[in-house]
Design a protein around this motif. Structure first.
Motif, mmCIF file in Angstrom:
data_model
loop_
_atom_site.group_PDB
_atom_site.id
_atom_site.type_symbol
_atom_site.label_atom_id
_atom_site.label_comp_id
_atom_site.label_asym_id
_atom_site.label_seq_id
_atom_site.Cartn_x
_atom_site.Cartn_y
_atom_site.Cartn_z
ATOM 1 N N THR A 204 0.847 -1.184 0.000
ATOM 2 C CA THR A 204 0.000 0.000 0.000
ATOM 3 C C THR A 204 0.887 1.240 0.000
ATOM 4 O OG1 THR A 204 -1.789 -1.154 1.120
ATOM 5 C CG2 THR A 204 -1.713 1.249 1.360
ATOM 6 N N VAL A 205 0.571 2.182 -0.906
ATOM 7 C CA VAL A 205 1.389 3.383 -1.083
ATOM 8 C C VAL A 205 0.561 4.619 -0.728
ATOM 9 C CG1 VAL A 205 2.774 4.751 -2.690
ATOM 10 C CG2 VAL A 205 2.707 2.257 -2.923
ATOM 11 N N GLY A 206 1.118 5.479 0.113
ATOM 12 C CA GLY A 206 0.439 6.717 0.488
ATOM 13 C C GLY A 206 1.118 7.916 -0.152
ATOM 14 N N ASN A 207 0.329 8.979 -0.408
ATOM 15 C CA ASN A 207 0.918 10.166 -1.045
ATOM 16 C C ASN A 207 1.447 11.152 -0.002
ATOM 17 O OD1 ASN A 207 -1.422 11.356 -0.087
ATOM 18 N ND2 ASN A 207 -2.186 12.004 -2.088
ATOM 19 N N SER A 261 5.222 7.693 -0.938
ATOM 20 C CA SER A 261 5.951 8.183 -2.107
ATOM 21 C C SER A 261 4.952 8.844 -3.046
ATOM 22 C CB SER A 261 6.656 7.028 -2.831
ATOM 23 O OG SER A 261 7.381 7.517 -3.941
ATOM 24 N N GLU A 262 5.353 9.944 -3.652
ATOM 25 C CA GLU A 262 4.452 10.670 -4.567
ATOM 26 C C GLU A 262 4.541 10.032 -5.957
ATOM 27 O OE1 GLU A 262 1.398 13.264 -4.937
ATOM 28 O OE2 GLU A 262 2.541 12.848 -3.120
ATOM 29 N N VAL A 263 4.074 8.780 -6.055
ATOM 30 C CA VAL A 263 4.138 8.060 -7.331
ATOM 31 C C VAL A 263 3.155 8.681 -8.329
ATOM 32 C CG1 VAL A 263 4.961 5.908 -6.343
ATOM 33 C CG2 VAL A 263 2.498 6.345 -6.451
ATOM 34 N N HIS A 264 3.415 8.449 -9.606
ATOM 35 C CA HIS A 264 2.690 9.149 -10.665
ATOM 36 C C HIS A 264 1.174 8.946 -10.654
ATOM 37 C CE1 HIS A 264 1.966 11.160 -14.432
ATOM 38 N NE2 HIS A 264 1.329 10.095 -14.867
ATOM 39 N N PRO A 265 0.635 7.762 -10.324
ATOM 40 C CA PRO A 265 -0.828 7.606 -10.357
ATOM 41 C C PRO A 265 -1.588 8.645 -9.549
ATOM 42 C CG PRO A 265 0.189 5.468 -10.207
ATOM 43 C CD PRO A 265 1.306 6.472 -10.067
ATOM 44 N N PHE A 266 -1.015 9.159 -8.478
ATOM 45 C CA PHE A 266 -1.711 10.193 -7.715
ATOM 46 C C PHE A 266 -1.941 11.434 -8.574
ATOM 47 C CE2 PHE A 266 0.411 7.970 -4.024
ATOM 48 C CZ PHE A 266 -0.752 7.399 -3.550
ATOM 49 N N GLN A 267 -0.945 11.796 -9.376
ATOM 50 C CA GLN A 267 -1.106 12.936 -10.282
ATOM 51 C C GLN A 267 -2.122 12.622 -11.376
ATOM 52 O OE1 GLN A 267 2.553 14.305 -12.068
ATOM 53 N NE2 GLN A 267 1.499 15.515 -13.626
ATOM 54 N N LYS A 268 -2.034 11.426 -11.959
ATOM 55 C CA LYS A 268 -2.952 11.008 -13.015
ATOM 56 C C LYS A 268 -4.396 11.042 -12.543
ATOM 57 C CE LYS A 268 -4.633 8.738 -16.624
ATOM 58 N NZ LYS A 268 -4.842 9.380 -17.931
ATOM 59 N N LEU A 269 -4.641 10.659 -11.305
ATOM 60 C CA LEU A 269 -5.992 10.590 -10.749
ATOM 61 C C LEU A 269 -6.425 11.890 -10.088
ATOM 62 C CD1 LEU A 269 -5.724 7.019 -9.213
ATOM 63 C CD2 LEU A 269 -6.998 7.667 -11.270
ATOM 64 N N GLY A 270 -5.587 12.921 -10.138
ATOM 65 C CA GLY A 270 -5.936 14.201 -9.531
ATOM 66 C C GLY A 270 -5.961 14.153 -8.023
ATOM 67 N N LEU A 271 -5.054 13.364 -7.421
ATOM 68 C CA LEU A 271 -5.062 13.179 -5.972
ATOM 69 C C LEU A 271 -3.774 13.645 -5.311
ATOM 70 C CD1 LEU A 271 -6.694 9.619 -5.810
ATOM 71 C CD2 LEU A 271 -7.798 11.832 -5.371
ATOM 72 N N THR A 272 -3.087 14.613 -5.910
ATOM 73 C CA THR A 272 -1.836 15.081 -5.303
ATOM 74 C C THR A 272 -2.077 15.998 -4.111
ATOM 75 O OG1 THR A 272 -1.735 16.879 -6.920
ATOM 76 C CG2 THR A 272 -0.504 14.865 -7.427
ATOM 77 N N ASP A 273 -3.188 16.725 -4.107
ATOM 78 C CA ASP A 273 -3.456 17.673 -3.020
ATOM 79 C C ASP A 273 -4.393 17.111 -1.966
ATOM 80 O OD1 ASP A 273 -1.878 19.601 -4.269
ATOM 81 O OD2 ASP A 273 -3.555 20.289 -5.508
ATOM 82 N N GLN A 274 -4.839 15.878 -2.143
ATOM 83 C CA GLN A 274 -5.761 15.260 -1.200
ATOM 84 C C GLN A 274 -5.147 13.967 -0.669
ATOM 85 O OE1 GLN A 274 -9.919 15.255 -2.896
ATOM 86 N NE2 GLN A 274 -8.797 15.887 -4.729
ATOM 87 N N PRO A 275 -5.245 13.722 0.643
ATOM 88 C CA PRO A 275 -4.693 12.476 1.196
ATOM 89 C C PRO A 275 -5.264 11.258 0.484
ATOM 90 C CG PRO A 275 -5.266 13.988 2.960
ATOM 91 C CD PRO A 275 -5.815 14.588 1.693
ATOM 92 N N ALA A 276 -4.387 10.340 0.065
ATOM 93 C CA ALA A 276 -4.825 9.176 -0.701
ATOM 94 C C ALA A 276 -3.834 8.037 -0.542
ATOM 95 C CB ALA A 276 -4.968 9.533 -2.182
ATOM 96 N N ILE A 277 -4.323 6.808 -0.756
ATOM 97 C CA ILE A 277 -3.466 5.632 -0.772
ATOM 98 C C ILE A 277 -3.853 4.742 -1.948
ATOM 99 C CG2 ILE A 277 -3.012 5.578 1.710
ATOM 100 C CD1 ILE A 277 -5.079 3.334 1.953
ATOM 101 N N LEU A 278 -2.882 3.985 -2.438
ATOM 102 C CA LEU A 278 -3.125 2.881 -3.359
ATOM 103 C C LEU A 278 -3.143 1.629 -2.491
ATOM 104 C CD1 LEU A 278 -0.522 3.790 -6.154
ATOM 105 C CD2 LEU A 278 -2.914 4.527 -5.979
ATOM 106 N N LEU A 279 -4.306 1.009 -2.334
ATOM 107 C CA LEU A 279 -4.452 -0.134 -1.433
ATOM 108 C C LEU A 279 -3.941 -1.387 -2.128
ATOM 109 C CD1 LEU A 279 -5.594 -0.739 1.416
ATOM 110 C CD2 LEU A 279 -7.669 -1.545 0.274
#
Length: 317
Positions: A204-207, A261-279
């Protein structure tokens, strides 16, 4: 009707394991619908692979990745099968955006399900970790059941909403963004966040937005640096730790592992400014079953020992 159930589970800590794409760096009642039930294997990083055929050739081992937009193929396999080249495609990997050559798969067979003329971006097998990857383009309008207790996976048409579920299933409603299912009803340490279901990632990756929020509240535990490798071969450094308390819908999780880690999918999904994880699979694999229904946009979880197979003594636990 969906019941909101609250269940508690402690997620075992992991050592230095990581993801692909990210790959770990070494160290209803009407006529019954067909169900394609496949025995799956686990690769070195606990991600699940299933047998597929390409034309009359196979079987080959493909990863099942609900976090990948497109189906991918290993360059070595495409060359061995003399597949024709397709158009260049833009691929969003964990580390970057790349223009990648595609190979045309004339017919891809996954058990009884057949897909035609797939333009699959081609990557080195070493970076894929398998012969290929089944992405959401191959899974849309389908329901995928990962039965970790019995070590099987099934693919079937999305269920009728009135179909009766196992009462021990906790159902979480999701949103569809670029084919990926995202859960909004989630929190970690009281902080609201977005959860992207990603069966292709071992961890699981968190931004960074989530990391900052937790740090500001004094809720960020000590971290350990680990290395990640994306399908393009790009290397990423992440900070690995555990989050003491998290909730996803009606589920309560304790000691949830997260690699920040600020991996690219967070940017692709528009989730760079909002807390998010890839489960990832480190959490998903702790359940008896996880059902992902793309058409109905929901995810079902069955806690360890609660599945029908376990209750009937089918599973030795």
């Amino acid at each position: 009707m969906r019941r909101r159930l609250v269940r508690h589970m402690t997620v075992p800590a992991l050592a230095l394991l990581l993801a692909l794409p990210l790959r770990a760096q070494p160290g209803t009642p009407a006529a019954p619908t067909p169900v394609d039930q496949l025995a799956f294997q686990e690769d070195q990083t606990q991600r699940m692979t299933v047998p597929v055929s390409i034309g009359s050739h196979g079987p080959f081992r493909f990863l099942v990745d609900t976090g990948a937009e497109r189906t991918l193929i290993a360059q070595e396999l495409a060359g061995r099968l003399s597949l024709q080249a397709g158009a260049v495609a833009q691929v969003h990997s964990m580390s970057e955006v790349s223009d990648v050559a595609t190979m045309v798969i004339p017919r891809l067979q996954v058990s009884a399900r057949s897909l035609k003329n797939i333009h699959a971006p081609a990557f080195l097998r070493y970076n894929l970790g398998a012969d290929g990857v089944l992405g959401v383009d191959s899974l849309k309008s389908q329901r995928v059941l990962f039965d970790f207790a019995r070590r099987t996976m099934s693919i079937s048409p999305s269920r009728d909403r009135d179909e009766v579920r196992d009462p021990n299933t906790v159902v979480v409603t999701a949103r569809n963004r670029f084919g990926r299912l995202i859960v909004a009803d989630a929190r970690v340490e009281g902080q609201k966040l977005w959860v992207v279901i990603d069966t292709g990632s071992e961890v699981t990756v968190g931004n960074e937005a989530l990391r900052r929020k937790l740090a500001s509240k004094g809720r960020l535990a000590a971290t350990t640096p680990i290395g990640l490798i994306s399908v393009t071969g790009g290397k990423i450094v992440a900070d690995y730790t555990q989050i003491r308390g998290a909730s996803i819908g009606g589920l309560r999780l304790r000691n949830m592992p997260v690699a920040f880690s600020e991996v690219h999918p967070f940017q692709k999904l528009g989730l760079t400014d909002q807390p998010a994880i890839l489960l990832g699979m480190d959490v998903l694999g702790q359940f008896d079953q996880v059902t992902i229904d793309f058409a109905n946009r929901d995810v079902g979880f069955v806690l360890p020992g609660r599945s029908a197979a376990a209750r009937m003594g089918v599973v030795d636990r």
